[in-house]
Design a protein around this motif. Structure first.
Motif, PDB file in Angstrom:
ATOM      1  N   LEU A 122     -22.951 -21.066  -0.482  1.00  0.00           N
ATOM      2  CA  LEU A 122     -22.618 -20.400   0.770  1.00  0.00           C
ATOM      3  C   LEU A 122     -23.877 -19.921   1.492  1.00  0.00           C
ATOM      4  O   LEU A 122     -24.027 -20.117   2.705  1.00  0.00           O
ATOM      5  N   ALA A 123     -24.780 -19.282   0.751  1.00  0.00           N
ATOM      6  CA  ALA A 123     -25.982 -18.733   1.375  1.00  0.00           C
ATOM      7  C   ALA A 123     -26.843 -19.825   2.000  1.00  0.00           C
ATOM      8  O   ALA A 123     -27.390 -19.651   3.093  1.00  0.00           O
ATOM      9  N   SER A 124     -26.954 -20.963   1.314  1.00  0.00           N
ATOM     10  CA  SER A 124     -27.770 -22.055   1.846  1.00  0.00           C
ATOM     11  C   SER A 124     -27.147 -22.671   3.095  1.00  0.00           C
ATOM     12  O   SER A 124     -27.844 -23.290   3.901  1.00  0.00           O
ATOM     13  N   ALA A 125     -25.822 -22.461   3.264  1.00  0.00           N
ATOM     14  CA  ALA A 125     -25.124 -22.948   4.457  1.00  0.00           C
ATOM     15  C   ALA A 125     -25.148 -21.910   5.582  1.00  0.00           C
ATOM     16  O   ALA A 125     -24.532 -22.113   6.628  1.00  0.00           O
ATOM     17  N   GLY A 126     -25.833 -20.793   5.347  1.00  0.00           N
ATOM     18  CA  GLY A 126     -25.962 -19.774   6.380  1.00  0.00           C
ATOM     19  C   GLY A 126     -24.830 -18.769   6.425  1.00  0.00           C
ATOM     20  O   GLY A 126     -24.710 -18.014   7.401  1.00  0.00           O
ATOM     21  N   VAL A 127     -23.997 -18.731   5.385  1.00  0.00           N
ATOM     22  CA  VAL A 127     -22.879 -17.793   5.340  1.00  0.00           C
ATOM     23  C   VAL A 127     -23.336 -16.475   4.733  1.00  0.00           C
ATOM     24  O   VAL A 127     -24.007 -16.460   3.697  1.00  0.00           O
ATOM     25  N   ALA A 128     -22.986 -15.368   5.366  1.00  0.00           N
ATOM     26  CA  ALA A 128     -23.358 -14.049   4.851  1.00  0.00           C
ATOM     27  C   ALA A 128     -22.510 -13.721   3.625  1.00  0.00           C
ATOM     28  O   ALA A 128     -21.278 -13.762   3.675  1.00  0.00           O
ATOM     29  N   VAL A 129     -23.180 -13.409   2.524  1.00  0.00           N
ATOM     30  CA  VAL A 129     -22.519 -13.193   1.240  1.00  0.00           C
ATOM     31  C   VAL A 129     -22.932 -11.842   0.666  1.00  0.00           C
ATOM     32  O   VAL A 129     -24.095 -11.452   0.768  1.00  0.00           O
ATOM     33  N   ARG A 130     -21.966 -11.145   0.076  1.00  0.00           N
ATOM     34  CA  ARG A 130     -22.276  -9.979  -0.747  1.00  0.00           C
ATOM     35  C   ARG A 130     -21.984 -10.356  -2.189  1.00  0.00           C
ATOM     36  O   ARG A 130     -20.866 -10.763  -2.511  1.00  0.00           O
ATOM     37  N   ALA A 131     -22.981 -10.244  -3.037  1.00  0.00           N
ATOM     38  CA  ALA A 131     -22.860 -10.655  -4.439  1.00  0.00           C
ATOM     39  C   ALA A 131     -22.663  -9.428  -5.311  1.00  0.00           C
ATOM     40  O   ALA A 131     -23.542  -8.567  -5.389  1.00  0.00           O
ATOM     41  N   LEU A 132     -21.504  -9.341  -5.958  1.00  0.00           N
ATOM     42  CA  LEU A 132     -21.215  -8.238  -6.869  1.00  0.00           C
ATOM     43  C   LEU A 132     -21.624  -8.653  -8.276  1.00  0.00           C
ATOM     44  O   LEU A 132     -21.113  -9.636  -8.819  1.00  0.00           O
ATOM     45  N   THR A 169     -23.110 -13.877 -10.892  1.00  0.00           N
ATOM     46  CA  THR A 169     -24.097 -14.547 -11.737  1.00  0.00           C
ATOM     47  C   THR A 169     -23.423 -15.381 -12.820  1.00  0.00           C
ATOM     48  O   THR A 169     -24.075 -15.855 -13.745  1.00  0.00           O
ATOM     49  N   GLY A 170     -22.108 -15.596 -12.692  1.00  0.00           N
ATOM     50  CA  GLY A 170     -21.347 -16.350 -13.682  1.00  0.00           C
ATOM     51  C   GLY A 170     -21.403 -17.842 -13.459  1.00  0.00           C
ATOM     52  O   GLY A 170     -22.087 -18.348 -12.549  1.00  0.00           O
ATOM     53  N   ASN A 171     -20.650 -18.575 -14.272  1.00  0.00           N
ATOM     54  CA  ASN A 171     -20.690 -20.043 -14.252  1.00  0.00           C
ATOM     55  C   ASN A 171     -20.371 -20.626 -12.885  1.00  0.00           C
ATOM     56  O   ASN A 171     -21.020 -21.568 -12.437  1.00  0.00           O
ATOM     57  N   THR A 172     -19.339 -20.097 -12.221  1.00  0.00           N
ATOM     58  CA  THR A 172     -18.981 -20.615 -10.894  1.00  0.00           C
ATOM     59  C   THR A 172     -19.478 -19.697  -9.788  1.00  0.00           C
ATOM     60  O   THR A 172     -19.746 -20.156  -8.679  1.00  0.00           O
ATOM     61  N   GLY A 173     -19.609 -18.396 -10.076  1.00  0.00           N
ATOM     62  CA  GLY A 173     -20.035 -17.465  -9.045  1.00  0.00           C
ATOM     63  C   GLY A 173     -21.444 -17.731  -8.546  1.00  0.00           C
ATOM     64  O   GLY A 173     -21.708 -17.681  -7.332  1.00  0.00           O
ATOM     65  N   LEU A 174     -22.357 -18.042  -9.469  1.00  0.00           N
ATOM     66  CA  LEU A 174     -23.747 -18.267  -9.079  1.00  0.00           C
ATOM     67  C   LEU A 174     -23.906 -19.493  -8.179  1.00  0.00           C
ATOM     68  O   LEU A 174     -24.518 -19.388  -7.099  1.00  0.00           O
ATOM     69  N   PRO A 175     -23.376 -20.667  -8.557  1.00  0.00           N
ATOM     70  CA  PRO A 175     -23.508 -21.792  -7.627  1.00  0.00           C
ATOM     71  C   PRO A 175     -22.755 -21.575  -6.319  1.00  0.00           C
ATOM     72  O   PRO A 175     -23.157 -22.091  -5.272  1.00  0.00           O
ATOM     73  N   LYS A 184     -29.922  -9.135 -13.854  1.00  0.00           N
ATOM     74  CA  LYS A 184     -29.667 -10.481 -13.340  1.00  0.00           C
ATOM     75  C   LYS A 184     -29.815 -10.576 -11.825  1.00  0.00           C
ATOM     76  O   LYS A 184     -29.487 -11.592 -11.223  1.00  0.00           O
ATOM     77  N   LYS A 185     -30.320  -9.511 -11.233  1.00  0.00           N
ATOM     78  CA  LYS A 185     -30.428  -9.449  -9.778  1.00  0.00           C
ATOM     79  C   LYS A 185     -31.242 -10.609  -9.204  1.00  0.00           C
ATOM     80  O   LYS A 185     -30.911 -11.160  -8.157  1.00  0.00           O
ATOM     81  N   SER A 186     -32.292 -11.005  -9.914  1.00  0.00           N
ATOM     82  CA  SER A 186     -33.175 -12.057  -9.397  1.00  0.00           C
ATOM     83  C   SER A 186     -32.468 -13.398  -9.252  1.00  0.00           C
ATOM     84  O   SER A 186     -32.909 -14.251  -8.469  1.00  0.00           O
ATOM     85  N   LEU A 187     -31.384 -13.601  -9.991  1.00  0.00           N
ATOM     86  CA  LEU A 187     -30.673 -14.879  -9.927  1.00  0.00           C
ATOM     87  C   LEU A 187     -30.049 -15.131  -8.555  1.00  0.00           C
ATOM     88  O   LEU A 187     -29.882 -16.284  -8.143  1.00  0.00           O
ATOM     89  N   VAL A 188     -29.680 -14.051  -7.861  1.00  0.00           N
ATOM     90  CA  VAL A 188     -28.966 -14.211  -6.587  1.00  0.00           C
ATOM     91  C   VAL A 188     -29.776 -13.726  -5.388  1.00  0.00           C
ATOM     92  O   VAL A 188     -29.263 -13.689  -4.271  1.00  0.00           O
ATOM     93  N   GLU A 189     -31.036 -13.373  -5.611  1.00  0.00           N
ATOM     94  CA  GLU A 189     -31.867 -12.908  -4.499  1.00  0.00           C
ATOM     95  C   GLU A 189     -32.291 -14.085  -3.630  1.00  0.00           C
ATOM     96  O   GLU A 189     -33.066 -14.938  -4.046  1.00  0.00           O
TER      97      GLU A 189
END
Length: 286
Positions: free
Chosen positions: A18-28, A7-13, A34-39
């Motif tokens: 990656l997710a919008s490109a269809g890549v499976a991501v695990r967000a730590l 959920t940081g400056n570079t981590g969030l974008p 802040k969970k809603s930011l990466v859902e």
């Protein structure tokens, strides 16, 4: 792919890219609030803490590649070395670490020396790695919005020193390529924007975009430190930033690299484009 600091400056974008490109991501993430930011689709969320090795290893289960980012903190070395140790135990194949422009063991800035210490530890670990060294974020300039609205001015001690600031969106785009392409092991990339500008030029570009004059006011370094602390920055980091800025002037901070374009096949966002995107932040009507 595990993204720390998701959920940081570079981590969030990066997660969103990656997710919008269809890549499976695990967000730590550290904070459940802040969970809603990466859902979103293709994102698995895990709550963790760098200080607890067991939690880090749980986050790394089934992961082949990871993006290492942790908050600026006096504990940065300890936390990131904990992560590297866990990554080695869990068999991570490629570790992409976000450091910063100017990272070096002899840097005047403690934070940059800490990044260098972790990088050396990663080299010795035997894990395949790539290091990203981005310059100052364009997004940091948004902190001038209130002084522009109220006083028509931006304040900095840097004078005519030029810096090649970069948007976090371009850092994320470059990181996404490095994490998915596989051809960047052992590389270090200095990531910059497309141009080097001093603060007078930055004020001029901003004034053109918002349609009214913006002046640049040069202030003493200690006044800049006080402003940073007032904005909420820890005192130790504000002092570090002053030491870093005082070391600039040898031309290194004005280097413009082509790595963003080389990696992403797109020209990095210009400051004019960035200010256009965030124009309303600098207008009183907003």
């Amino acid at each position: 792919i595990l993204i720390t600091g998701a959920t940081g400056n570079t981590g969030l974008p990066l997660v969103r890219h990656l997710a919008s490109a269809g890549v499976a991501v695990r967000a730590l993430i550290h904070s459940p609030s802040k969970k809603s930011l990466v859902e979103q689709k293709n994102v698995e969320i895990i709550i963790g803490d760098f200080a607890i090795a067991g939690l880090v290893e749980r986050a790394l289960e089934g992961i082949s590649r990871a993006y290492l980012l942790s908050p600026a903190s006096p504990d940065l070395v300890k936390h990131q070395i904990n992560f590297v140790n866990s990554a080695k135990i869990m068999g991570i194949k490629h570790l992409v670490k976000l450091s910063a422009f100017g990272t070096a063991p002899d840097s005047p800035m403690g934070l940059l020396r800490w990044h260098a210490e972790v990088e050396e530890y990663i080299r010795q670990s035997g894990i395949n790695y790539t290091f990203l060294h981005p310059h100052s974020f364009m997004e940091n300039l948004l902190s001038y919005s209130q002084s522009v609205i109220k006083e028509g001015a931006i304040y900095s001690p840097l004078g005519e020193t030029k810096t090649s600031v970069i948007s976090v969106e371009d850092i994320a785009a470059a990181a996404a390529v490095v994490l998915t392409d596989g051809g960047h092991v052992g590389k270090t990339y200095n990531l910059t924007g497309p141009e080097a500008l001093n603060f007078s030029e930055i004020a001029g570009i901003l004034g053109d975009v918002i349609g009214k004059p913006v002046k640049y006011v040069r202030i003493p370094y200690q006044a800049a430190k006080a402003r940073m602390i007032k904005s909420g920055m820890p005192a130790w980091l504000a002092e570090d930033m002053v030491l870093l800025m005082q070391s600039w002037g040898n031309g290194k901070e004005s280097i413009v690299s082509n790595y963003v374009e080389q990696l992403t096949r797109n020209r990095p966002i210009s400051l004019h484009e960035f200010f256009l995107k965030h124009r309303n932040r600098f207008l009183a009507a907003a």
